[in-house]
Write a protein that holds these residues in place. Sequence first.
Motif, mmCIF file in Angstrom:
data_model
loop_
_atom_site.group_PDB
_atom_site.id
_atom_site.type_symbol
_atom_site.label_atom_id
_atom_site.label_comp_id
_atom_site.label_asym_id
_atom_site.label_seq_id
_atom_site.Cartn_x
_atom_site.Cartn_y
_atom_site.Cartn_z
ATOM 1 N N LEU A 142 -39.684 -68.078 -4.520
ATOM 2 C CA LEU A 142 -39.950 -67.878 -3.094
ATOM 3 C C LEU A 142 -38.660 -67.818 -2.286
ATOM 4 C CD1 LEU A 142 -43.014 -70.254 -2.724
ATOM 5 C CD2 LEU A 142 -43.054 -67.763 -2.480
ATOM 6 N N LEU A 143 -37.625 -68.547 -2.718
ATOM 7 C CA LEU A 143 -36.344 -68.528 -2.036
ATOM 8 C C LEU A 143 -35.511 -67.305 -2.406
ATOM 9 C CD1 LEU A 143 -35.161 -72.247 -2.336
ATOM 10 C CD2 LEU A 143 -35.708 -71.047 -0.214
ATOM 11 N N GLY A 144 -35.842 -66.686 -3.538
ATOM 12 C CA GLY A 144 -35.048 -65.592 -4.071
ATOM 13 C C GLY A 144 -35.204 -64.283 -3.320
ATOM 14 N N PRO A 145 -34.466 -63.258 -3.750
ATOM 15 C CA PRO A 145 -34.452 -61.959 -3.053
ATOM 16 C C PRO A 145 -35.794 -61.248 -3.017
ATOM 17 C CG PRO A 145 -33.336 -61.829 -5.184
ATOM 18 C CD PRO A 145 -33.567 -63.268 -4.918
ATOM 19 N N SER A 146 -36.683 -61.547 -3.970
ATOM 20 C CA SER A 146 -38.002 -60.905 -3.982
ATOM 21 C C SER A 146 -39.083 -61.767 -3.347
ATOM 22 C CB SER A 146 -38.411 -60.586 -5.432
ATOM 23 O OG SER A 146 -37.506 -59.694 -6.034
ATOM 24 N N GLY A 147 -38.677 -62.955 -2.874
ATOM 25 C CA GLY A 147 -39.653 -63.910 -2.371
ATOM 26 C C GLY A 147 -40.022 -63.731 -0.915
ATOM 27 N N ASP A 148 -40.349 -64.842 -0.274
ATOM 28 C CA ASP A 148 -40.816 -64.846 1.106
ATOM 29 C C ASP A 148 -39.633 -65.100 2.039
ATOM 30 O OD1 ASP A 148 -42.028 -65.163 3.519
ATOM 31 O OD2 ASP A 148 -43.317 -66.828 2.943
ATOM 32 N N PRO A 149 -39.233 -64.106 2.851
ATOM 33 C CA PRO A 149 -38.091 -64.291 3.752
ATOM 34 C C PRO A 149 -38.288 -65.444 4.727
ATOM 35 C CG PRO A 149 -38.711 -61.969 3.615
ATOM 36 C CD PRO A 149 -39.801 -62.756 2.950
ATOM 37 N N ALA A 150 -39.540 -65.771 5.026
ATOM 38 C CA ALA A 150 -39.825 -66.836 5.988
ATOM 39 C C ALA A 150 -39.839 -68.217 5.347
ATOM 40 C CB ALA A 150 -41.171 -66.578 6.670
ATOM 41 N N PHE A 151 -39.793 -68.290 4.018
ATOM 42 C CA PHE A 151 -39.940 -69.564 3.331
ATOM 43 C C PHE A 151 -38.804 -70.522 3.694
ATOM 44 C CE2 PHE A 151 -39.426 -72.387 -0.388
ATOM 45 C CZ PHE A 151 -40.704 -72.913 -0.467
ATOM 46 N N ALA A 152 -37.558 -70.054 3.609
ATOM 47 C CA ALA A 152 -36.417 -70.918 3.927
ATOM 48 C C ALA A 152 -36.435 -71.331 5.387
ATOM 49 C CB ALA A 152 -35.106 -70.207 3.592
#
Length: 231
Positions: free
Chosen positions: A122-132
């Motif tokens: 989720l934190l990675g480049p393919s994950g959720d930009p809003a997660f962090a």
Amino acid sequence: MPLLSGAAAKSDRRSLRSQHLLRQALADELNAGEDLTRVTVAALAERAGTSRRTFYTHYRDIPDFIERVEGDIFDKIRELIAGIAARDLAALYHSIDELEPAPGTVELLAYLKRDSDVIGALLGPSGDPAFAQRLMELARETLAERMKMGIFPGALGTFFDYYLTYVVSAEIGVVQRWFANGLKESPETMARIMTVIAFIRPGDLYGMPIDINVPEYGMKLMSLQFENEEN
């Protein structure tokens, strides 16, 4: 409360296993390079070795699935951060004197590592930009009131807001770097690193520490702010 019958307990275990497999399937999809916005129920079901029907037994759709996966993670992180925030400065100073990490940090980092497949995806480049960003807001909300306790009044207001943002952003940035490096360091090592980093002053690494009178600086900022408001 009565215990679950054998059949009910078996069904419950099967349900939990299905949800776990779907969470792992999500991590595998993202770590394989699939963008979160293109993840499908069919792809998750195939990776999880289950059916679309099983997915829809637990979730309405992909957004609902993502929201609940992230919600479970945030609930656990909030609990662990609250445990860290509950410690007082005396406990923190004692840990530092004993060359130990800040109380509660090992437990938080150990959880992040245990659930690293999903959290890292989720934190990675393919994950959720809003997660962090949501993680940052969670940390701010959990820490804010506790960090204000006993603080010099001149450091509150705008100064404190930016200070808290700086602290939380820095800590999350270190965690993201830890994930990007493949979690090579143990939670215990990272907890020590993060404890030390939090108290390094500019110049400490070069033998030329810079001491700042924070209360005096805060009062100066407040006076400048009042001048700007009057003008």
